[in-house]
Design an enzyme around this catalytic site. Sequence first.
Site, PDB file in Angstrom:
ATOM      1  CG  HIS A 155      20.633  55.255 102.208  1.00 60.50           C
ATOM      2  ND1 HIS A 155      19.425  54.616 102.204  1.00 60.50           N
ATOM      3  CD2 HIS A 155      21.417  54.548 103.058  1.00 60.50           C
ATOM      4  CE1 HIS A 155      19.490  53.572 103.025  1.00 60.50           C
ATOM      5  NE2 HIS A 155      20.689  53.511 103.553  1.00 60.50           N
ATOM      6  CD  GLU A 259      21.466  53.316  99.122  1.00 60.91           C
ATOM      7  OE1 GLU A 259      20.334  52.991  99.525  1.00 60.91           O
ATOM      8  OE2 GLU A 259      22.415  53.534  99.868  1.00 60.91           O
TER       9      GLU A 259
HETATM   10  O1  TA6 Z   1      22.674  49.125 103.353  1.00 63.42           O
HETATM   11  C1  TA6 Z   1      22.005  50.191 103.833  1.00 63.42           C
HETATM   12  C2  TA6 Z   1      22.342  50.451 105.301  1.00 63.42           C
HETATM   13  O2  TA6 Z   1      23.718  50.521 105.473  1.00 63.42           O
HETATM   14  C3  TA6 Z   1      21.702  49.395 106.175  1.00 63.42           C
HETATM   15  O3  TA6 Z   1      22.603  48.498 106.711  1.00 63.42           O
HETATM   16  C4  TA6 Z   1      20.924  50.183 107.179  1.00 63.42           C
HETATM   17  O4  TA6 Z   1      21.489  50.216 108.402  1.00 63.42           O
HETATM   18  C5  TA6 Z   1      20.734  51.493 106.490  1.00 63.42           C
HETATM   19  O5  TA6 Z   1      21.824  51.708 105.665  1.00 63.42           O
HETATM   20  C6  TA6 Z   1      20.346  52.709 107.309  1.00 63.42           C
HETATM   21  O6  TA6 Z   1      21.363  53.189 108.075  1.00 63.42           O
HETATM   22  P1  TA6 Z   1      21.084  54.306 109.139  1.00 63.42           P
HETATM   23  O7  TA6 Z   1      22.414  54.658 109.735  1.00 63.42           O
HETATM   24  O8  TA6 Z   1      20.461  55.449 108.425  1.00 63.42           O
HETATM   25  O9  TA6 Z   1      20.166  53.707 110.159  1.00 63.42           O
END
Ligand code: TA6
Length: 287
Positions: A155, A259
């Site tokens: 990510h 990512e």
């Molecule tokens: O698509 C990426 C994602 O799933 C978003 O929906 C967003 O919430 C992000 O990841 C970050 O997630 P986190 O749990 O790190 O706040």
Amino acid sequence: MSVILATGPNGFPKLMLSHPAGSSAEVYLHGAHVTSWVPLGMEESLFLSSLARFEKEQAIRGGVPVIFPQFADLGPLSKHGFARVMPWQWVEQTQASETRPRAVLQLDASDETVAIWPHAFRARLAVELGENQLSLALSIYNTDAQPFSFNAALHTYLRVADVRHAAVRGLQGVYYRDRTAEGEVRQQSAPELTLSGEVDRLYLDAPSVVEVADNGNKRLFTLRAERFSDVVVWNPWKEGAAAMADLPEDAYRHMLCVEGAQVGEAITLQPGESWQGAQHLIAQPAG
Ligand code: TA6
């Protein structure tokens, strides 16, 4: 030595990789979380929140969280699975070539992980630093007597001068699940994606090469994925950022998550099998 063990906030151990040409990277053992990448002759290229928490059971906001074995809330586990909040071990330091430092971190199933996800596994993240390249390879081994399935992603929070002047290229014609519209499937028609509000997209069966133009910094990132079939693009924008305690309100302007991900189709491993997905980030100056 090209990989040094040091400590960050709250005594969290981190590895500092330095390339003889001058590029560098940092990775925390907590989550095998890469938090910094400075390519040769460039500024910091990963976004790390100034309010990031370095605490047990918390994910660090920014850098490259390792997402395994579940993506987002698409399953019964806590969001994005547990790999990003577990302590990993530093198991290997090698030179990938004469000059490229490389470190391998490992997470094995434990009582704690089995209580959350009842499978024996080994996960490894190899981090390799080139002059203008950072390569991350995530390997998952099934050490269980039963098959298991999982999703994974690296990510990546790229640091951009201003997300409103950045563009993502390479996704024209690709179908995506729009996670801001209850997962509705849409097709991108534009050759490049520019952002003017919240974006949370899962591009399915995406091309392996995607570019991010960080126009404000006059640089171009190329992301080349291996065996990650999907691409995620995310920015929470102002309102979304305001709801996150570990992200300053205006910080969304300086981040753009793009990512390699394996989400549309889960990977299933039989006992003894393994899978590896890699993401290569390359930074270049752009006119
Ligand atoms: O698509 C990426 C994602 O799933 C978003 O929906 C967003 O919430 C992000 O990841 C970050 O997630 P986190 O749990 O790190 O706040």
